[in-house]
Design an enzyme around this catalytic site. Structure first.
Site, PDB file in Angstrom:
ATOM      1  N   ASP A   1     -11.714   1.834   4.644  1.00 12.79           N
ATOM      2  CA  ASP A   1     -11.992   0.395   4.510  1.00 12.79           C
ATOM      3  C   ASP A   1     -13.499   0.118   4.555  1.00 12.79           C
ATOM      4  O   ASP A   1     -13.926  -1.016   4.357  1.00 12.79           O
ATOM      5  CB  ASP A   1     -11.309  -0.395   5.637  1.00 12.79           C
ATOM      6  CG  ASP A   1      -9.914  -0.884   5.225  1.00 12.79           C
ATOM      7  OD1 ASP A   1      -9.642  -0.915   4.009  1.00 12.79           O
ATOM      8  OD2 ASP A   1      -9.120  -1.223   6.117  1.00 12.79           O
TER       9      ASP A   1
ATOM     10  N   GLN B   1      -5.079  -2.041  10.126  1.00 11.15           N
ATOM     11  CA  GLN B   1      -4.662  -3.261   9.420  1.00 11.15           C
ATOM     12  C   GLN B   1      -5.112  -4.490  10.210  1.00 11.15           C
ATOM     13  O   GLN B   1      -4.754  -4.669  11.376  1.00 11.15           O
ATOM     14  CB  GLN B   1      -3.136  -3.254   9.225  1.00 11.15           C
ATOM     15  CG  GLN B   1      -2.620  -4.366   8.344  1.00 11.15           C
ATOM     16  CD  GLN B   1      -3.059  -4.227   6.878  1.00 11.15           C
ATOM     17  OE1 GLN B   1      -3.071  -3.150   6.314  1.00 11.15           O
ATOM     18  NE2 GLN B   1      -3.433  -5.335   6.271  1.00 11.15           N
TER      19      GLN B   1
ATOM     20  N   LYS C   1       0.844  -1.208   0.000  1.00 11.96           N
ATOM     21  CA  LYS C   1       0.000   0.000   0.000  1.00 11.96           C
ATOM     22  C   LYS C   1       0.877   1.254   0.000  1.00 11.96           C
ATOM     23  O   LYS C   1       0.586   2.228  -0.686  1.00 11.96           O
ATOM     24  CB  LYS C   1      -0.924   0.002   1.224  1.00 11.96           C
ATOM     25  CG  LYS C   1      -2.058  -1.020   1.116  1.00 11.96           C
ATOM     26  CD  LYS C   1      -2.777  -1.183   2.455  1.00 11.96           C
ATOM     27  CE  LYS C   1      -3.719  -2.374   2.412  1.00 11.96           C
ATOM     28  NZ  LYS C   1      -4.206  -2.776   3.748  1.00 11.96           N
TER      29      LYS C   1
END
Ligand code: NAP
Length: 288
Positions: free
Chosen positions: A120, A97, A53
Site C-alpha cells: 500500500d 485494511q 481483492k
C-alpha cells in the site's frame, strides 16, 4: 469527440499481463505470489473491498491470505501478527485494511509492516522513497492507477500544469508528488482553497480526489483539458447504492478533451495497480 479514459479496459489488460507473468514464474518452479490482508473488525465496506481483492488475486494466480481479527484485538496482538507475516518468506505483500478501529494505534501498525512488503506504500520508508524519487519505492495503488491511466493514453505530464484536488495521505498527496516526480508542475487544492475554478481553469490536467459529487462542473473546465475523476461517493437511488464521482460527467465531457468516468475509471485500475505492486514485490524477492 471526447476521449473516455477507460479504466476497465486497462484493468483487464493489466489482469491478463499479470496472469501471464505469474504463470511463467510458476512454470519456472517459483511459488505463487502471496498477499496477506489484515482486517480488524467487521466494517461492511472493508469486507466488500477485501472480497474484491481476493477475487482479483485468485483470478491472476496470487494467493490471498485473509487474516481477520476481532475488533476487540489489542494493538500488541496485531503487531505480533504483522511480525510473523514480515518474517514469513511465503508472503510477499501485506495490506492493513483501513480504516482501523479507534483503539488501534494506526501509525504504529502501518509502520510495523516490512517496507519491502508494504504494497500500500504507506510506511515511512516508502513515503521517503516517494519524496526523494528513489528507485524501487512502492507507490500507493490509487496514485499508481492515475499515472498508469495517463501513460496508457500517452498523456505526457512532463511540463504540464496539473491540478490535484485533495491532499489526503492516501490519495491526493502521493498522486501530486508522483506527478511532480514525472516532471509536472503541480498545484494541490483542498477544502481551504479559495476559488477552486481559478486553479482548475489554468490546468492542462485536473485530478479530482475529494468525494463530493458534481464538485467539478462546466464552470471548472475548458477545452483541451484532461480530467481524471478519482472520487467515489455512494448515494442511494431507489434503495440501490449508486456510485458517483466528483465530476459532472455529462456537462464536463461536452467540453474537455479526455475524461475518466465513474464507475469504470480509476476504480477498477486501483485494484490492478495494487496487484502490480504485489507482483513487483514478489519479483524483487525472488530475484534476490
Ligand atoms: P479524504 O481523506 O476525505 O480527502 C478528501 C480531500 O478532499 C481532502 O484533502 C479535503 O480537503 C478535500 N476537499 C474536501 N472538500 C473539498 C472541496 N469542496 N474543495 C476542494 N477540496 C476539498 O478522501 P481520500 O481518501 O483522499 O479519497 C478521496 C476520494 O477518492 C473519495 O471519494 C474516495 O472514496 C475516493 N477514492 C477512490 C479510489 C479509487 O480507486 N478510485 C481510491 C481511494 C479513494 P482538506 O484536506 O482541507 O480536508
Amino acid at each position: 469527440m471526447v476521449l473516455i479514459l477507460d479504466g476497465k479496459k486497462i484493468n483487464s489488460e493489466i489482469k491478463q499481463d499479470l496472469s501471464t507473468k505469474i504463470a511463467i514464474k510458476i512454470a519456472d518452479g517459483y511459488a505463487k505470489p502471496c498477499l496477506a490482508i489484515v482486517q480488524i473488525g467487521n466494517t461492511k465496506e472493508s469486507t466488500k473491498y477485501i472480497e474484491h481483492k481476493k477475487k482479483f488475486g485468485h483470478a491472476i494466480g496470487v494467493e490471498v491470505l485473509h487474516i481477520h481479527l476481532p475488533d476487540t484485538v489489542k494493538t500488541s496482538d496485531v503487531l505480533t501478527e504483522i511480525q510473523s507475516l514480515n518474517t514469513d518468506d511465503a508472503v510477499h505483500g501485506i495490506i492493513i485494511q483501513l480504516p482501523l478501529p479507534k483503539h488501534i494505534d494506526r501509525d504504529t501498525i502501518i509502520e510495523a509492516v516490512a517496507p519491502e512488503k508494504d504494497v500500500d506504500g504507506l510506511t515511512s520508508e516508502n513515503i521517503r522513497g516517494l519524496w526523494t524519487n528513489d528507485k524501487g519505492y512502492i507507490l500507493p495503488a490509487t496514485a499508481r492507477a492515475v499515472l498508469t491511466m495517463l501513460e496508457y493514453y500517452n498523456i505526457d505530464v512532463s511540463g504540464k500544469k496539473v491540478v490535484v484536488i485533495g491532499r489526503s495521505t492516501l490519495v491526493g498527496k502521493p498522486t501530486a508528488i508522483a506527478l511532480m516526480n514525472k516532471g509536472a508542475t503541480v498545484t494541490v487544492c483542498h477544502s481551504g482553497t479559495k476559488k477552486l475554478s481559478d486553479h482548475t481553469l489554468e490546468a492542462d490536467i485536473i485530478i479530482s480526489a475529494v468525494g463530493f459529487p458534481r464538485l467539478i462542473d462546466e464552470h471548472f473546465v475548458r477545452p483541451h483539458q484532461v480530467v481524471v475523476d478519482v472520487g467515489i461517493t455512494f448515494i442511494k437511488d431507489e434503495e440501490v447504492d449508486k456510485v458517483h464521482g466528483d465530476v459532472d460527467f455529462k456537462a464536463v465531457s461536452e467540453i474537455v478533451a479526455a475524461i475518466s468516468p465513474v464507475p469504470g475509471g480509476v476504480g477498477p485500475l486501483t485494484v490492478s495497480s495494487l496487484f502490480q505492486n504485489v507482483f513487483d514485490a514478489y519479483e524483487r524477492k525472488i530475484s534476490k
